[in-house]
Design a protein around this motif. Structure first.
Motif, PDB file in Angstrom:
ATOM      1  N   ILE A 130      43.609  54.757  44.590  1.00 43.26           N
ATOM      2  CA  ILE A 130      44.479  55.439  45.541  1.00 43.26           C
ATOM      3  C   ILE A 130      44.517  56.923  45.205  1.00 43.26           C
ATOM      4  N   SER A 131      44.082  57.738  46.132  1.00 45.75           N
ATOM      5  CA  SER A 131      44.085  59.186  45.952  1.00 45.75           C
ATOM      6  C   SER A 131      44.151  59.828  47.338  1.00 45.75           C
ATOM      7  N   ASP A 132      44.053  61.162  47.388  1.00 44.01           N
ATOM      8  CA  ASP A 132      44.036  61.848  48.683  1.00 44.01           C
ATOM      9  C   ASP A 132      42.803  61.486  49.492  1.00 44.01           C
ATOM     10  N   GLU A 133      41.723  61.151  48.790  1.00 45.69           N
ATOM     11  CA  GLU A 133      40.474  60.843  49.478  1.00 45.69           C
ATOM     12  C   GLU A 133      40.287  59.349  49.748  1.00 45.69           C
ATOM     13  N   LYS A 134      40.880  58.503  48.877  1.00 37.81           N
ATOM     14  CA  LYS A 134      40.617  57.069  48.986  1.00 37.81           C
ATOM     15  C   LYS A 134      41.913  56.272  48.960  1.00 37.81           C
ATOM     16  N   PHE A 135      41.885  55.172  49.699  1.00 41.57           N
ATOM     17  CA  PHE A 135      42.940  54.176  49.599  1.00 41.57           C
ATOM     18  C   PHE A 135      42.260  52.834  49.848  1.00 41.57           C
ATOM     19  N   GLU A 136      41.739  52.242  48.776  1.00 39.07           N
ATOM     20  CA  GLU A 136      40.971  51.021  48.956  1.00 39.07           C
ATOM     21  C   GLU A 136      41.117  50.094  47.757  1.00 39.07           C
ATOM     22  N   TYR A 137      40.855  48.831  48.010  1.00 45.30           N
ATOM     23  CA  TYR A 137      40.846  47.808  46.964  1.00 45.30           C
ATOM     24  C   TYR A 137      39.522  47.066  47.025  1.00 45.30           C
ATOM     25  N   ILE A 138      38.960  46.805  45.858  1.00 43.95           N
ATOM     26  CA  ILE A 138      37.740  46.016  45.743  1.00 43.95           C
ATOM     27  C   ILE A 138      38.133  44.651  45.189  1.00 43.95           C
ATOM     28  N   LEU A 139      37.896  43.605  45.992  1.00 44.17           N
ATOM     29  CA  LEU A 139      38.197  42.242  45.570  1.00 44.17           C
ATOM     30  C   LEU A 139      36.920  41.596  45.038  1.00 44.17           C
ATOM     31  N   ASN A 140      37.032  40.945  43.898  1.00 40.36           N
ATOM     32  CA  ASN A 140      35.895  40.220  43.331  1.00 40.36           C
ATOM     33  C   ASN A 140      36.263  38.740  43.281  1.00 40.36           C
ATOM     34  N   PHE A 141      35.601  37.953  44.136  1.00 43.39           N
ATOM     35  CA  PHE A 141      35.879  36.518  44.235  1.00 43.39           C
ATOM     36  C   PHE A 141      34.564  35.761  44.206  1.00 43.39           C
TER      37      PHE A 141
END
Length: 274
Positions: free
Chosen positions: A49-60
């Motif tokens: 989470i930053s000014d440039e990114k808001f993402e989550y990487i799920l590993n399943f």
């Protein structure tokens, strides 16, 4: 190792020695800069989470899925914290639950995100949690239990859950009353405020711990509570210094034994073999 059959009866025996060294640990958020790593039973979740990114990487199942939330209106202009996560429908859905706060006004929300692994897409909804007990509304994986549509939490001396379908907080009043009436003399702690932490669910048994016991300045303590989902008490474990006590569903002590352990840090314990 966790036994699936939780039973607090008079035939419980406490082993003073075991064959191998082992450690019981409760996971928490690991933060490095803007990155946050979360480890759940079936999957891991890396957030950036930053000014440039808001993402989550799920590993399943050794496969990665990216959840990009930067342009989602439910997350805009808010401070967002991952409250908990789990897999649903035999691993077809990953559910993430967030607690969120508006940056420009004193309002808080719950955000529910269901990620469909087969379709590689998600559904999201948010709702106000103004009905929560007052106090800090930040919720994390280390102090909550997520069980499908129920997010169990402890807030302002109340034990209950956020109903993610009805969008409201429901107090488990029988559990709250039992917790606060058990060994009240042990909780006159001048150093910390009492906190009962939901830590897990074994089959239909809810497990809570309280690490705020005050024996004296040199002796630590902890209480473990077990309840059915119908709020019936199953038993309790009291760790007081180097001794452990077991109580049945009627709060009657049924067993006690020396219990050598070393406090490592946080809620982690190392149990020596000798």
């Amino acid at each position: 190792m966790v036994r699936k059959n939780v039973n607090f009866t008079k035939n419980v025996n406490i082993l003073d020695k075991v064959d191998v060294n082992y450690k019981l640990e409760q996971g928490d958020i690991i933060s490095t800069g803007t990155e946050q790593s979360y480890f759940f039973n079936d999957f891991t979740c890396l957030g950036e989470i930053s000014d440039e990114k808001f993402e989550y990487i799920l590993n399943f199942n050794n496969k990665e899925y990216k959840v990009d939330l930067k342009n989602n209106d439910n997350f805009k202009n808010k401070s967002v914290f991952l409250a908990n996560g789990e897999t649903l429908k035999n691993g077809k859905i990953i559910r993430l639950v967030f607690s969120a706060f508006y940056q420009d006004k004193q309002e808080s929300e719950i955000i529910l995100l269901d990620y469909d692994l087969n379709k590689d897409e998600y559904e999201v909804k948010s709702f106000s949690i103004d009905k929560l007990p007052s106090g800090d509304n930040t919720i994390s994986p280390s102090d909550s239990i997520l069980d499908e549509n129920k997010l169990y939490i402890y807030k302002n001396k109340k034990i209950g859950f956020i109903d993610l379908e009805k969008e409201e907080f429901i107090e488990l009043s029988k559990i709250s009353e039992d917790v606060h009436s058990f060994m009240t003399e042990k909780f006159k702690n001048p150093h910390v405020e009492r906190k009962v932490v939901p830590v897990g669910k074994i089959e239909d048994t809810l497990i809570f711990i309280d690490t705020t016991l005050y024996i004296d300045d040199k002796t630590s303590g902890m209480l473990v509570y077990a309840y059915s989902q119908e709020e019936d008490p199953i038993g309790k474990i009291l760790i007081e210094g180097q001794r452990i006590y077991l109580f049945d569903k009627n709060n009657i002590e049924v067993s006690s034994s020396e219990f050598p352990y070393i406090r490592v840090n946080g809620r982690s314990f190392s149990f020596p073999t000798s």
